[in-house]
Design a protein around this motif. Structure first.
Motif, PDB file in Angstrom:
ATOM      1  N   UNK B   5     -17.204  22.751  -3.327  1.00 48.69           N
ATOM      2  CA  UNK B   5     -17.387  23.445  -2.056  1.00 48.69           C
ATOM      3  C   UNK B   5     -18.555  22.890  -1.251  1.00 48.69           C
ATOM      4  N   UNK B   6     -19.101  21.775  -1.719  1.00 48.23           N
ATOM      5  CA  UNK B   6     -20.203  21.177  -0.935  1.00 48.23           C
ATOM      6  C   UNK B   6     -19.638  20.101  -0.001  1.00 48.23           C
ATOM      7  N   UNK B   7     -20.514  19.514   0.760  1.00 43.56           N
ATOM      8  CA  UNK B   7     -20.111  18.437   1.670  1.00 43.56           C
ATOM      9  C   UNK B   7     -20.695  17.116   1.197  1.00 43.56           C
ATOM     10  N   UNK B   8     -20.096  16.051   1.685  1.00 44.56           N
ATOM     11  CA  UNK B   8     -20.620  14.715   1.392  1.00 44.56           C
ATOM     12  C   UNK B   8     -22.066  14.572   1.873  1.00 44.56           C
ATOM     13  N   UNK B 373     -19.267  10.678  -7.149  1.00 45.18           N
ATOM     14  CA  UNK B 373     -20.268  10.548  -6.086  1.00 45.18           C
ATOM     15  C   UNK B 373     -20.423  11.878  -5.370  1.00 45.18           C
ATOM     16  N   UNK B 374     -21.642  12.136  -4.888  1.00 42.05           N
ATOM     17  CA  UNK B 374     -21.862  13.288  -4.000  1.00 42.05           C
ATOM     18  C   UNK B 374     -21.817  12.840  -2.545  1.00 42.05           C
ATOM     19  N   UNK B 400     -11.398  16.850   8.478  1.00 43.00           N
ATOM     20  CA  UNK B 400     -10.102  17.488   8.264  1.00 43.00           C
ATOM     21  C   UNK B 400      -9.854  17.746   6.777  1.00 43.00           C
ATOM     22  N   UNK B 401     -10.400  16.879   5.935  1.00 48.36           N
ATOM     23  CA  UNK B 401     -10.267  17.070   4.487  1.00 48.36           C
ATOM     24  C   UNK B 401     -11.217  18.145   3.971  1.00 48.36           C
ATOM     25  N   UNK B 402     -12.113  18.600   4.839  1.00 51.06           N
ATOM     26  CA  UNK B 402     -13.054  19.652   4.447  1.00 51.06           C
ATOM     27  C   UNK B 402     -14.233  19.147   3.632  1.00 51.06           C
ATOM     28  N   UNK B 403     -14.472  17.828   3.645  1.00 56.02           N
ATOM     29  CA  UNK B 403     -15.562  17.305   2.807  1.00 56.02           C
ATOM     30  C   UNK B 403     -16.742  16.798   3.635  1.00 56.02           C
ATOM     31  N   UNK B 404     -16.670  16.889   4.945  1.00 53.62           N
ATOM     32  CA  UNK B 404     -17.821  16.497   5.776  1.00 53.62           C
ATOM     33  C   UNK B 404     -18.125  17.611   6.766  1.00 53.62           C
ATOM     34  N   UNK B 405     -19.389  17.808   7.031  1.00 57.42           N
ATOM     35  CA  UNK B 405     -19.822  18.903   7.897  1.00 57.42           C
ATOM     36  C   UNK B 405     -19.263  18.747   9.311  1.00 57.42           C
ATOM     37  N   UNK B 406     -19.173  19.853  10.029  1.00 62.65           N
ATOM     38  CA  UNK B 406     -18.699  19.816  11.417  1.00 62.65           C
ATOM     39  C   UNK B 406     -19.845  19.964  12.394  1.00 62.65           C
ATOM     40  N   UNK B 416     -30.435  19.808   4.568  1.00 60.10           N
ATOM     41  CA  UNK B 416     -29.173  19.162   4.920  1.00 60.10           C
ATOM     42  C   UNK B 416     -28.438  18.596   3.711  1.00 60.10           C
ATOM     43  N   UNK B 417     -29.193  18.084   2.737  1.00 57.38           N
ATOM     44  CA  UNK B 417     -28.524  17.523   1.548  1.00 57.38           C
ATOM     45  C   UNK B 417     -28.446  18.553   0.426  1.00 57.38           C
ATOM     46  N   UNK B 418     -28.829  19.791   0.736  1.00 58.44           N
ATOM     47  CA  UNK B 418     -28.686  20.859  -0.244  1.00 58.44           C
ATOM     48  C   UNK B 418     -29.740  20.819  -1.328  1.00 58.44           C
TER      49      UNK B 418
END
Lengths: 285, 427
Positions: B5-8, B373-374, B400-406, B416-418
């Motif tokens: 559930x995190x982003x790249x 990879x994160x 669109x894949x839900x893996x990068x922030x909008x 930003x990197x959690x």
């Protein structure tokens, strides 16, 4: 010398912090200058330890206050000359050749400071910017035969070089030494563009030396018979800053702001490395 | 595929005119563009348009021959101050050596730049294995790997002691093997506490340093299975060192050459490479096989005795992680000619994808969802064009894949990197 010497505004107290934070009371009067002015900002001319790194602040200001010359103080503490040379030359590039470095000893022997300045200046001159040609026809990006190692083997430093940054568009950053003793003043001859003097006795010694050999003068809180190229003006508050800025004459607006060296009417400077080894030999295209 | 559930975490390595050695020949830039602010600010704006977490600067304080490939001619922390002043959100990760700096001076310089940036600075801890650097600092030879990493561990500890002091009463003290000092700092903490720490280096010592200290890691991974194995291992080491399970963020290098079709991407790559002497890629290959590749026949495979010879990690010319992943990667290519190998090897130290935005986004998703990879440290063929293409054509697919922030939701690089606010500074 000119009737109104260049003003080197030494930001002290909370001024660097407020400038770093973008405080409008501090930024606004400085931002009002859209042409080049008869003044520059000196960062790091405070007691130690510093609250802000002069080079980082100078670079941020090159974006927030373009056209303002910036001078950064270097006392060399924990700062190897190779690292210092590339950092201050980077500041110079990013300010478009409107920077200078104020060297101080802060307890080091004069010969140590002189050697440090000498190494830094040699590095600043080791890679001529005119070697960059980016010739797409031949595929040659740089003519490397003009790049030289400085091959310095001194008492306190051994530095091979060359520096990984090419020379400044103003030749090299303006160099100043805030001299505190006669020995430092003597060592500054032929080494730096300007000396900063706050002691009348040292001023007398400077005035007695040969005019064509001595560095230019920056007077710090002393009378100087209009002989100074610039005056160092310590400022401690936004009020003092606004007052000082209000008194600065503004030159006509020009499209390309001149280099600090040009504004101060300093002659071109370079460091003779012709006897030093070529960094990459002679290139065969 | 397991869910996450995190982003790249996406960084871009701002390498001069681009990662392709001949990038400058396809650019309209002036010969002096690399010392002018506009070059860097334009690329940083492209990174920001793509909602990247940070731009990254590698560094070696030494001049390499600028032909055929110019290096970055500006000091990274100074460049960081330029970029953070000229942008709103994107972070900057600047490399600085633990072998050729003083920990107190560097700690204050980094923290100061971080404060001025509003908490957007990262420090990439490097030990600098290039022997040519040592002559610029008065050393007759570079310290060996063991000593460099012993010093690096102590150096990072010392830097963190100064940062911790900045957040407290300013008093710091350190007594170690390499450094003994005490003093007072008046530099104040930044909006993110202190700079985020990144680390690169896949040796045992490097992985240990990353596990203990780093919020982010740059790795070299050429194959998915080894990347998953190393990812799991590093997270386990970090957990054993008491770190949060999300840390460090692992970002392998990824070279990209983007085209609207595969053929177009290949043609773009070939055009870049056509301007570079064969010897450039061969020298790079020679480093990782520890053999002068210019002496080998281009239409023959690499001789087995070269690939299979015993090697000493402490004496090998490239990083250990690079060598290990290369040995995996080459297994499937042992029968290929060197000429064929060179094309796929064109990432020069990172995996390369020459393809369409869809292929690239799918590949990034696979590695991310496979816990290999994160995120990635992107190597772009040419600046700013290649980065603008990535921002405009690959980023929407990742979103669109839900893996990068909008949008940039965080004010600091650390958030930003959690990685939260700085915790346990002295550790």
């Amino acid at each position: 010398m000119t009737a109104s010497p260049f003003q080197l505004l030494a930001l002290q107290g909370d001024l660097p912090g407020r400038l770093a934070a973008g405080d409008p009371d501090v930024v606004r009067p400085l931002a009002a200058f859209t042409g080049h002015s008869g003044a520059g900002l000196v960062l790091g001319e405070e007691s130690r330890p510093l609250r802000y790194d002069p080079a980082a602040l100078a670079t941020a200001l090159s974006v927030r206050l373009p056209r303002w010359p910036v001078l950064t103080v270097s006392d060399g503490a924990g700062d190897h000359p190779y690292n210092a040379a590339r950092r201050f030359l980077s500041v110079d590039h990013l300010t478009g050749g409107r920077s200078g470095v104020v060297f101080r000893s802060r307890g080091s022997a004069p010969r140590h400071t002189a050697e440090r300045i000498s190494v830094i200046r040699a590095l600043w001159n080791s890679w001529p910017i005119h070697s960059l040609v980016a010739d797409r026809g031949t595929g040659i990006y740089a003519h490397t035969e003009g790049i030289r190692a400085i091959d310095h083997q001194g008492r306190d430093f051994a530095v091979y070089g060359a520096l990984d940054s090419p020379t400044s568009i103003q030749g090299e950053p303006v160099s100043l030494w805030y001299v505190a003793t006669a020995e430092e003043l003597d060592a500054a001859h032929g080494l730096v563009d300007l000396v900063i003097i706050d002691d009348p006795a040292l001023l007398g010694r400077w005035a007695a030396s040969a005019q064509d050999e001595r560095p230019g003068l920056v007077a710090s809180g002393i009378a100087h018979d209009d002989e100074a190229t610039a005056e160092l003006v310590p400022l401690h508050s936004a009020y003092e800053l606004a007052e000082a800025v209000a008194g600065i004459p503004t030159a006509e607006r020009v499209d390309a702001a001149p280099s600090l060296r040009a504004v101060l009417c300093l002659p071109p400077r370079s460091y003779d490395l012709s006897s030093k080894p070529l960094a990459f030999g002679v290139q065969h295209a | 595929m397991p869910d996450r559930n995190d982003h790249l975490t996406l960084n871009v390595n701002l390498q001069a005119f681009g990662q392709r050695p001949a990038a400058w020949q396809f650019s309209g830039a002036s010969p002096t563009a690399l010392v002018e602010p506009a070059h860097w600010i334009t690329s940083a704006h492209a990174a920001e348009r793509g909602l990247l977490d940070a731009v990254f600067f590698a560094d070696q304080p030494v001049l390499h021959n600028p032909n055929p490939r110019p290096g970055n001619p500006l000091e990274p922390i100074t460049l960081a101050s330029l970029i953070t002043a000229a942008t709103e959100h994107v972070g900057v990760i600047a490399s600085a050596s633990t072998t050729y700096n003083n920990p107190v001076e560097l700690a204050e310089r980094l923290l100061s730049a971080d404060a001025i940036s509003g908490g957007r600075l990262g420090w990439n801890v490097v030990t600098t294995y290039n022997k040519a650097v040592s002559a610029n600092f008065g050393l007759s030879e570079a310290p060996d790997r063991q000593e460099r990493y012993r010093r690096a561990g102590e150096f990072v500890h010392a830097v963190k002691a100064v940062w911790a002091a900045a957040a407290a009463d300013g008093q710091y003290i350190h007594n170690g093997e390499f450094f003994q000092f005490e003093g007072t700092t008046t530099v104040e903490p930044s909006a993110q506490g202190s700079p985020v720490i990144f680390q690169a280096g896949g040796s045992e010592q490097g992985r240990d340093l990353a596990a203990r200290h780093a919020e982010g890691v740059f790795t070299v991974e050429l194959t998915l299975p080894r990347a998953i194995e190393n990812y799991t291992d590093l997270k386990r080491r970090a957990a054993a060192a008491g770190r949060h399970r999300s840390l460090p963020r692992i970002t392998p290098g990824l070279s990209l050459v983007i085209g609207s079709t595969v053929a177009e991407a290949r043609a773009r790559f070939d055009e870049f490479e056509s301007k570079v002497p064969d010897s450039y890629a061969l020298r790079s290959l020679g480093n990782v096989i520890a053999h002068d590749a210019t002496t080998l026949a281009l239409d023959e495979p690499i001789p087995a005795e070269i690939l299979d010879k015993p090697w000493d990690p402490d004496a090998h010319p490239t990083s250990t992680g690079y060598r290990l992943t290369f040995l995996d990667w080459i297994q499937e290519r042992r029968h290929q000619s060197i000429r064929e190998i060179l094309r796929d090897f064109g990432g020069y130290g990172s995996r390369i994808i020459i393809g369409t935005p869809e292929q690239i986004a799918d590949d990034m998703e696979l590695w991310f969802r496979s816990f290999a990879a994160d995120g990635f440290n992107l190597m772009i063929d040419q600046f700013p064009d290649g980065l603008q293409t990535f921002a405009d054509q690959v980023v929407p697919l990742l979103q669109r894949k839900g893996i990068h922030k909008r949008e940039y939701g965080a004010a600091t690089l650390r958030e930003g990197i959690g990685a939260g606010r700085a915790r346990g500074l002295v550790g």
